[in-house]
Design a protein around this motif. Structure first.
Motif, PDB file in Angstrom:
ATOM      1  N   PRO A   1       0.781  -1.228   0.070  1.00  0.00           N
ATOM      2  CA  PRO A   1      -0.089  -0.053   0.065  1.00  0.00           C
ATOM      3  C   PRO A   1       0.855   1.630   0.063  1.00  0.00           C
ATOM      4  CG  PRO A   1       0.093  -1.019   2.147  1.00  0.00           C
ATOM      5  CD  PRO A   1       0.694  -1.905   1.339  1.00  0.00           C
ATOM      6  N   PRO A   2       0.321   2.538  -0.469  1.00  0.00           N
ATOM      7  CA  PRO A   2       1.047   3.646  -0.241  1.00  0.00           C
ATOM      8  C   PRO A   2       1.496   4.096   1.252  1.00  0.00           C
ATOM      9  CG  PRO A   2      -0.820   3.869  -1.757  1.00  0.00           C
ATOM     10  CD  PRO A   2      -0.876   2.510  -0.756  1.00  0.00           C
TER      11      PRO A   2
ATOM     12  N   SER B   1       8.984   9.507   7.027  1.00  0.00           N
ATOM     13  CA  SER B   1      10.236   9.365   5.849  1.00  0.00           C
ATOM     14  C   SER B   1      10.462   7.840   5.850  1.00  0.00           C
ATOM     15  CB  SER B   1      11.320   9.847   6.371  1.00  0.00           C
ATOM     16  OG  SER B   1      12.494   9.950   5.430  1.00  0.00           O
ATOM     17  N   PRO B   2      10.495   7.306   4.622  1.00  0.00           N
ATOM     18  CA  PRO B   2      11.131   5.668   4.387  1.00  0.00           C
ATOM     19  C   PRO B   2      12.065   5.574   4.793  1.00  0.00           C
ATOM     20  CG  PRO B   2      10.903   6.816   2.145  1.00  0.00           C
ATOM     21  CD  PRO B   2      10.499   8.005   3.346  1.00  0.00           C
ATOM     22  N   THR B   3      12.733   4.348   5.045  1.00  0.00           N
ATOM     23  CA  THR B   3      14.029   4.045   5.729  1.00  0.00           C
ATOM     24  C   THR B   3      14.918   3.957   4.423  1.00  0.00           C
ATOM     25  OG1 THR B   3      13.528   1.656   5.120  1.00  0.00           O
ATOM     26  CG2 THR B   3      13.112   2.623   7.481  1.00  0.00           C
ATOM     27  N   ASP B   4      14.615   3.593   3.209  1.00  0.00           N
ATOM     28  CA  ASP B   4      15.522   3.813   1.971  1.00  0.00           C
ATOM     29  C   ASP B   4      15.214   5.200   1.365  1.00  0.00           C
ATOM     30  OD1 ASP B   4      17.180   3.597  -0.145  1.00  0.00           O
ATOM     31  OD2 ASP B   4      15.973   1.731  -0.960  1.00  0.00           O
ATOM     32  N   LYS B   5      15.925   6.305   1.807  1.00  0.00           N
ATOM     33  CA  LYS B   5      15.787   7.495   1.137  1.00  0.00           C
ATOM     34  C   LYS B   5      16.295   7.494  -0.229  1.00  0.00           C
ATOM     35  CE  LYS B   5      15.363   9.977   5.593  1.00  0.00           C
ATOM     36  NZ  LYS B   5      15.662   9.006   6.377  1.00  0.00           N
ATOM     37  N   SER B   6      17.329   6.739  -0.472  1.00  0.00           N
ATOM     38  CA  SER B   6      18.100   6.924  -1.893  1.00  0.00           C
ATOM     39  C   SER B   6      17.349   6.334  -2.867  1.00  0.00           C
ATOM     40  CB  SER B   6      19.152   5.881  -1.570  1.00  0.00           C
ATOM     41  OG  SER B   6      19.062   4.584  -1.558  1.00  0.00           O
ATOM     42  N   ASN B   7      16.077   5.672  -2.657  1.00  0.00           N
ATOM     43  CA  ASN B   7      15.232   5.178  -3.548  1.00  0.00           C
ATOM     44  C   ASN B   7      13.839   5.511  -3.373  1.00  0.00           C
ATOM     45  OD1 ASN B   7      14.867   3.567  -6.021  1.00  0.00           O
ATOM     46  ND2 ASN B   7      14.899   1.828  -4.830  1.00  0.00           N
TER      47      ASN B   7
ATOM     48  N   ALA C   1      12.117   7.210  -5.413  1.00  0.00           N
ATOM     49  CA  ALA C   1      10.972   7.444  -6.625  1.00  0.00           C
ATOM     50  C   ALA C   1      10.239   6.170  -6.898  1.00  0.00           C
ATOM     51  CB  ALA C   1      12.101   7.569  -7.961  1.00  0.00           C
ATOM     52  N   LYS C   2      10.498   5.026  -5.969  1.00  0.00           N
ATOM     53  CA  LYS C   2       9.891   3.885  -6.152  1.00  0.00           C
ATOM     54  C   LYS C   2       8.473   3.944  -5.151  1.00  0.00           C
ATOM     55  CE  LYS C   2      11.864   0.894  -2.685  1.00  0.00           C
ATOM     56  NZ  LYS C   2      12.728  -0.286  -2.389  1.00  0.00           N
ATOM     57  N   TYR C   3       8.601   4.652  -4.163  1.00  0.00           N
ATOM     58  CA  TYR C   3       7.395   4.802  -3.207  1.00  0.00           C
ATOM     59  C   TYR C   3       6.296   5.673  -3.583  1.00  0.00           C
ATOM     60  CZ  TYR C   3      11.144   2.957   0.068  1.00  0.00           C
ATOM     61  OH  TYR C   3      11.968   2.407   0.525  1.00  0.00           O
ATOM     62  N   LEU C   4       5.148   5.391  -3.478  1.00  0.00           N
ATOM     63  CA  LEU C   4       3.818   5.953  -3.509  1.00  0.00           C
ATOM     64  C   LEU C   4       3.451   6.425  -2.157  1.00  0.00           C
ATOM     65  CD1 LEU C   4       2.394   6.566  -6.112  1.00  0.00           C
ATOM     66  CD2 LEU C   4       0.744   4.880  -5.692  1.00  0.00           C
ATOM     67  N   PHE C   5       2.799   7.817  -1.999  1.00  0.00           N
ATOM     68  CA  PHE C   5       2.495   8.245  -0.802  1.00  0.00           C
ATOM     69  C   PHE C   5       1.042   8.507  -0.656  1.00  0.00           C
ATOM     70  CE2 PHE C   5       7.095   8.717  -0.783  1.00  0.00           C
ATOM     71  CZ  PHE C   5       7.438   8.552   0.463  1.00  0.00           C
ATOM     72  N   SER C   6       0.424   8.473   0.288  1.00  0.00           N
ATOM     73  CA  SER C   6      -1.054   8.972   0.377  1.00  0.00           C
ATOM     74  C   SER C   6      -1.307   9.567   1.792  1.00  0.00           C
ATOM     75  CB  SER C   6      -1.888   7.957   0.065  1.00  0.00           C
ATOM     76  OG  SER C   6      -1.857   6.802   1.225  1.00  0.00           O
ATOM     77  N   GLY C   7      -2.620   9.918   2.130  1.00  0.00           N
ATOM     78  CA  GLY C   7      -3.024  10.330   3.318  1.00  0.00           C
ATOM     79  C   GLY C   7      -3.207  12.013   3.463  1.00  0.00           C
ATOM     80  N   PHE C   8      -3.145  12.392   2.369  1.00  0.00           N
ATOM     81  CA  PHE C   8      -3.278  13.881   2.095  1.00  0.00           C
ATOM     82  C   PHE C   8      -4.693  14.495   2.219  1.00  0.00           C
ATOM     83  CE2 PHE C   8      -0.199  12.255  -1.082  1.00  0.00           C
ATOM     84  CZ  PHE C   8       0.918  12.646  -0.607  1.00  0.00           C
ATOM     85  N   GLN C   9      -4.952  15.617   2.716  1.00  0.00           N
ATOM     86  CA  GLN C   9      -6.224  16.098   2.731  1.00  0.00           C
ATOM     87  C   GLN C   9      -6.506  17.328   2.096  1.00  0.00           C
ATOM     88  OE1 GLN C   9      -8.665  14.795   4.855  1.00  0.00           O
ATOM     89  NE2 GLN C   9      -7.362  13.187   5.343  1.00  0.00           N
ATOM     90  N   LYS C  10      -5.341  18.022   1.693  1.00  0.00           N
ATOM     91  CA  LYS C  10      -5.466  19.252   0.829  1.00  0.00           C
ATOM     92  C   LYS C  10      -4.930  19.183  -0.650  1.00  0.00           C
ATOM     93  CE  LYS C  10      -5.339  22.325   4.895  1.00  0.00           C
ATOM     94  NZ  LYS C  10      -4.580  23.345   5.416  1.00  0.00           N
ATOM     95  N   CYS C  11      -4.258  17.940  -0.721  1.00  0.00           N
ATOM     96  CA  CYS C  11      -3.724  17.716  -1.974  1.00  0.00           C
ATOM     97  C   CYS C  11      -5.168  17.275  -3.180  1.00  0.00           C
ATOM     98  CB  CYS C  11      -2.873  16.436  -2.239  1.00  0.00           C
ATOM     99  SG  CYS C  11      -2.256  16.194  -3.732  1.00  0.00           S
TER     100      CYS C  11
END
Length: 893
Positions: free
Chosen positions: A741-742, A748-754, A756-766
Motif C-alpha cells: 500500500p502507499p 520518511s521511508p527507511t531507504d531515502k536513496s530510492n 522514486a519507487k514509493y507512492l505516498f497518500s494520506g493527504f487532505q489538501k492535495c
C-alpha cells in the motif's frame, strides 16, 4: 539537388539514411538516365567513377543495392523511390519482388490506400490519381485494362511461386500466353520502355533461378533493398558487389532509430549442476517476469504522455517443432505460473496445418493489437523478414547456437520502436534478450572490435522479480467525485483511491454532473466570460450553465418504477461548487509577436580547438566496406561529391529546422570556411575531403551547437494572450508496487536513496489522492503544504505550457509543486543545493518567472491571486518552515 527530393523527404518524413538514399537515386539518374541501356559496361564505369563501392551490377542491367538496417524503414524508402521516379522522370511502371508470402501480402497492404502503413501518405499527386496496384493474383484479369491506364502502375509479385515453377521445369505462369493481352504478361512487361525493378529483402533470392528468369525483363533500373548485403555460401558470406549505400545496425542504434538491445542474466547465476531443462525453465520464467514489469512501464509511459498503450509480448525461440510443442504444453500447464498464460501463448512453426495454421497466422498478425490476448509467441525459425512488429520487448532464445548467431537471429524482429522514435525512457526503448547461460559469451561477442553492435548488460537480482508492479492511475479528486473512470483500463491498471465517495448517489444525478462538467470545460476557452473558476459562483454564469445542461440532458427510462427526474438546478449548483473547491486556476498563456518577427545568427568565430579528425586510409576504407565495420559506414560513400569542401558542411547545416539557406548563406559559408581552413591546416585537400564526407553529420552538429549561443530574435512587439482562464487537472500515472500500500506522507521511508519507487497518500489538501516524490525534501515540502496551503498538487506532464531553451530545442518545464494560499498562488521548485546555479535550472526558472508574471497580470484583471515562483535549495526545506518564510528567502521576481 532535385526539388523533388526535398519535397518527397518532407512529405514522407524521411529519416536521414532514407533521405540520403533518395539523394543517391537522384544522382544516379543524372549519371545514367533511366532508360533501356545498350551498354551496361559503360553505365557501370560511370557509376564506379562516382560511387567506388559499386564494382559490379551483378546483372545485365544497372542494379544497385541500398543496405539499410532492420527497423530503419525500407518499405517507406521504396515508396519514396517510386514517387521520385514517377514525379521527376515520368516513370509509370514498377515491378516489386517479395521473397515470401508474408512480405508479399504486407507489401500489397502497404501500397493500398487507407491502410495504416500506406507508403504514399502525404503525396498529393497520388491522392488525386492513386497508383494502380497489380498483384501476382490479379494481373491476368487486369491485363485488358493495362494499356488504358496512363497513371503509375505498381506490380507486386512473390518470387517463391516463380522459383518453384522454374525448379519444377515448368515455365512460370507469368510467361504463359494471356488471352486478355495477346501475349504473356512477362513479354508485355519486358516490352515496356520504363520498367523499374525493386527487390525487397534481395539477399533471400538473389541467386535463385526465379530471379534469373525475372532478369530477362531487362528493366531500366534495378533497386535492391536489404539489411544483410551478402549471400551465405558453404565458403562463408559473399558480399554484394553493387552496394551503393550501407547503413548497418550499429549505426541505426547510434542514431536512435531502433531499440537498444540488452542481454539479461540473473545476479550470481551459475549453471553448474543444472540440467538443460532447468536452465530453460528458469530463463522462461525470468523472461515472463521481466515482461510483466515492461508491460507496466509501457502503460505508465503511455498514460503520462497521452500515447496509445502498447501491449508487449515475449518471443521464445525453440530448437525444433518437437521442442516447441513441449514448451507450449509446459506454458499452458499449471506448473507455469499457475496456468495464467494458457490462453496467452501461440506456437508458430510448420507443424500446424489447415484451420490450426489459419488461427496461428491470424493471431500472429494481430499480436500488436491490445485486445488480442497473445503475450508469448513460441517459434522455430519461421519469423524472418516481413514480420514487422513494434511491440516485441523480450526474447528468450532456447536454441543451441553460438553467440553471433544468437545475436543476429534474435534481435532482428524486435528492433522496431512502437512510437517511431526513442522516448528517453529506458524500459520503452530497450529490447531484452534473456540469456543466462550465454551471457558472458554474448557480451564478449558484442564487444569484439569489429562488431557492428554494442549490447547493454542487465543483471537482475532474484528479489527484483518478486516485486510485482502495476500502473497506478491517479485521477484528481474532482474526477473521482464526479464518477469518471480512466480510459483503456488493462489488467495492469490500478486506480488510486483517496477514499472519495461519489458526490452523487443515483446514475441520473451522476449523468447530469458529468454533463455539467463538460459544459464548464468548454467555458475554459472563453476567458472573457469565465476568467477564473470562482466565476462559476456568479448567479448569471451558473444560470448559463444550467440552461446548457438542461438542453443536453436526455432522461433514460424515467417511466421505470423508482426512477425520478433529478433536480437539475441542485446538481448543477453542487457540481460547480465542487469544481471551485477542487481546482486551482491555471491559465493557458500564449506570448505571440505583433507584426514581423526577424531572427538569425550573429557572425562569430568557431572554437575548433578540439577538432583533430584524421582521414581513414584507403586500405582501411575498403576492408571495412566489405566487413560492415561500424567505423567506416559513416563515410559519405554513396553521397554526392561536392565541388567545394565547404558545401559538405553547409549541406549538413541546412538540414536543421532553424536554419534557412536563403537567410543565412553568408554566415554558413563563413563558418564552413573556418572549419575547412582548420582541417586544411594539418590535412591534405584529399584527406580533408574524406574527413568531411566521413564526419559530415557530426561536424554539422558541432557547428550548429555553437551557433545556438549566437541566435537572435526580434519582433516589433509581443502581446500576451490568455486562451483559457483555467485548465482541467490532468490525470497522473505512476509505476508502483502492486502489493504494497502507499506510504503515509508524514513518515520518511527507511531507504531515502530510492524515493522514486514509493507512492505516498494520506493527504487532505492535495487535489490528488496519491503522489510520488523524487527526494525526501519533496516529501517534506508536501508536509508544509498540507499545513500551510488551501490546496496543492504536483502537476502532470502537459499541465503547464511553459517552455525553456535547451540547446537548439524548446523543452517543456514541469514545476514540482503548485499551491494556493489565502492571497497567493505559488509555483515551487525544490532543487539540490549543488544544482542551484546549473544552466538548465536557471533557464527553467527564468521561463517560469515570466509565466508567473503573465499569470499575475491576468489575475489582476478580475481581482484574482498573484503567482510567485520559489526556487528552493533542498537543505533549506524543513517541516517547521512556513510558506511565507520560504517566500521571503527564495521568491524570484
Amino acid at each position: 539537388m532535385n526539388r523533388h527530393v526535398n519535397a518527397i523527404a518532407g512529405r514522407l518524413s524521411l529519416r536521414p539514411p532514407q533521405r540520403q538514399s533518395l539523394e543517391i537515386l537522384d544522382r544516379i539518374t543524372e549519371v545514367i538516365p533511366p532508360r533501356k541501356v545498350a551498354d551496361a559496361v559503360a553505365a557501370l564505369e560511370a557509376i564506379k567513377a562516382e560511387f567506388p563501392t559499386v564494382t559490379d551490377f551483378e546483372r545485365d542491367f544497372p542494379s544497385l543495392c541500398f543496405a539499410l538496417a532492420t527497423g530503419v524503414g525500407k518499405t517507406r524508402l521504396m515508396g519514396a523511390f517510386i514517387t521520385y521516379l514517377h514525379l521527376a522522370h515520368g516513370i509509370n511502371n514498377f515491378f516489386v519482388l517479395a521473397p515470401n508470402l508474408t512480405i508479399y501480402n504486407k507489401l500489397i497492404a502497404d501500397f493500398t490506400p487507407n491502410t495504416p502503413k500506406y507508403v504514399f501518405k502525404g503525396i498529393a499527386e497520388f491522392s488525386v490519381e492513386t497508383p494502380e496496384v497489380i498483384t501476382g493474383d490479379n494481373y491476368e484479369s487486369r491485363g485488358a485494362l493495362l494499356n488504358e491506364l496512363l497513371r503509375c502502375k505498381i506490380n507486386i509479385f512473390n518470387i517463391s511461386k516463380i522459383n518453384s515453377e522454374v525448379r519444377g521445369g515448368k515455365s512460370p505462369r507469368i510467361k504463359r500466353l494471356s488471352e486478355y493481352i495477346g501475349e504473356s504478361y512477362f513479354d508485355y512487361l519486358a516490352g515496356l520502355p520504363d520498367l523499374v525493378l525493386l527487390m525487397d529483402e534481395s539477399h533471400r533470392y538473389r541467386a535463385s533461378a526465379g530471379v534469373r528468369a525475372i532478369n530477362e525483363l531487362k528493366p531500366v533500373l534495378g533497386l535492391e533493398l536489404t539489411a544483410t548485403p551478402f549471400v551465405e555460401t558453404s565458403r562463408g558470406a559473399v558480399p554484394f558487389k553493387n552496394v551503393i549505400l550501407d547503413y548497418p545496425l550499429g549505426r541505426a542504434m547510434a542514431d536512435g532509430f531502433v531499440k537498444e538491445p540488452a542481454v539479461v542474466t540473473r545476479k550470481d547465476f551459475n549453471p553448474a549442476g543444472m540440467s538443460i531443462e532447468e536452465i530453460e525453465r528458469l530463463k522462461l520464467e525470468d523472461g515472463v517476469r521481466l515482461h510483466e514489469g515492461v508491460k507496466v512501464e509501457l502503460e505508465t509511459y503511455a498514460r503520462q504522455t497521452g500515447n496509445a498503450i502498447v501491449k508487449p509480448f515475449v518471443l521464445v525461440i525453440a530448437r525444433d517443432t518437437t521442442h516447441a510443442g513441449q514448451l507450449m504444453q509446459f506454458i499452458q500447464s499449471d506448473r507455469f505460473f499457475g496456468g495464467r498464460y494458457a490462453h496467452k501463448v501461440i506456437q508458430v512453426d510448420s507443424s500446424k496445418t489447415g484451420a490450426e495454421e489459419d488461427e496461428m497466422i491470424e493471431r500472429l498478425l494481430k499480436v500488436e493489437h491490445t485486445e488480442e490476448p497473445t503475450e508469448i509467441v513460441i517459434h522455430v525459425n519461421m519469423l524472418k523478414e516481413g514480420w514487422d512488429v513494434t511491440n516485441l520487448y523480450t526474447i528468450v532464445p532456447l536454441r543451441a547456437a553460438n553467440a553471433r548467431t544468437l545475436i543476429e537471429q534474435s534481435i532482428g524482429r524486435g528492433l522496431r520502436l512502437p512510437y517511431g522514435k526513442r522516448t528517453g525512457v529506458i524500459s520503452v526503448d530497450r529490447l531484452n534478450i534473456v540469456a543466462h547461460d550465454k551471457f558472458q559469451e554474448i557480451v564478449e561477442e558484442a564487444n569484439r572490435p569489429n562488431s557492428t553492435i554494442r549490447l547493454q548488460q542487465v543483471i537482475i537480482a532474484p528479489e527484483q522479480f518478486q516485486q510485482k508492479t502495476a500502473t497506478v492511475v491517479s485521477q484528481s479528486r474532482l474526477a473521482a467525485k464526479l464518477g469518471f473512470q480512466p480510459e483503456q483500463m488493462t489488467a495492469s491498471t490500478s486506480v488510486a483511491s483517496g477514499g472519495e465517495a461519489p458526490a452523487f448517489a443515483t446514475p441520473e444525478e451522476q449523468k447530469v454532473a458529468r454533463i455539467t462538467y463538460e459544459v464548464i470545460r468548454r467555458l475554459e476557452n472563453q476567458p472573457g466570460k469565465l476568467p477564473s473558476v470562482t466565476y462559476l459562483q456568479n448567479p448569471e454564469v451558473r444560470e448559463t450553465v444550467l440552461r446548457e445542461v438542461a438542453a443536453q440532458y436526455r432522461p433514460q427510462q424515467l417511466e421505470m418504477e423508482g426512477v425520478s427526474k433529478p433536480d437539475l438546478a441542485a446538481v448543477v449548483a453542487k457540481t460547480t461548487e465542487l469544481v471551485v473547491q477542487q481546482t486551482i486556476d491555471i491559465p493557458r498563456i500564449l506570448v505571440v509577436p505583433k507584426g514581423e518577427v526577424r531572427s538569425g545568427f550573429k557572425p562569430f568565430t568557431l572554437d575548433l580547438s578540439k577538432i583533430n579528425y584524421q582521414a581513414p586510409s584507403e586500405e582501411l576504407w575498403v576492408q571495412h566496406l566489405r566487413t560492415n565495420h561500424l567505423e567506416i559506414i559513416g563515410l559519405g560513400h554513396g553521397g554526392i561529391e561536392e565541388s567545394r569542401l565547404e558545401d559538405y558542411i553547409v549541406g549538413g547545416l541546412i538540414d536543421f529546422d532553424d536554419i534557412a539557406y536563403d537567410d543565412h548563406a553568408d554566415l554558413l559559408y563563413d563558418l564552413a570556411g573556418q572549419m575547412t581552413s582548420h582541417l586544411l591546416g594539418y590535412l591534405s585537400s584529399d584527406d580533408a575531403r574524406r574527413v568531411l564526407r566521413f564526419h559530415q553529420r557530426e561536424i554539422a552538429r558541432f557547428v550548429h551547437a555553437q551557433m545556438q549561443a549566437h541566435y537572435w530574435e526580434e519582433a516589433v512587439d509581443y502581446e500576451v494572450v490568455v486562451s483559457k482562464g483555467f485548465t482541467e487537472l490532468k490525470t497522473s500515472a505512476f509505476t508502483a508496487s502492486a502489493t504494497e500500500p502507499p506510504l503515509d506522507f508524514r513518515t520518511s521511508p527507511t531507504d531515502k536513496s530510492n524515493m522514486a519507487k514509493y507512492l505516498f497518500s494520506g493527504f487532505q489538501k492535495c487535489l490528488y489522492p496519491v503522489q510520488k516524490f523524487q527526494s525526501d525534501s519533496e516529501r517534506k515540502m508536501s508536509v508544509i503544504l498540507e499545513r500551510e496551503s488551501l490546496k496543492w498538487f504536483k502537476p502532470a506532464k502537459g499541465q503547464f505550457q511553459i517552455f525553456y531553451k535547451r540547446g537548439a530545442d524548446h523543452a517543456e518545464y514541469q514545476p514540482d509543486f503548485v499551491a494556493e494560499a489565502a492571497d497567493t498562488i505559488y509555483m515551487l521548485e525544490p532543487k539540490a543545493a549543488n544544482q542551484m546555479t546549473d544552466e538548465e535550472v536557471l533557464a527553467k526558472r527564468d521561463a517560469a518567472v515570466k509565466w508567473c508574471r503573465h499569470a499575475s497580470g491576468h489575475a489582476g484583471t478580475y481581482g484574482g491571486k498573484p503567482w510567485k515562483y520559489l526556487l528552493i535549495p533542498h537543505d533549506a526545506i524543513a517541516e517547521n518552515m512556513t510558506l511565507t518564510g520560504l517566500e521571503r528567502q527564495f521568491v524570484t521576481r
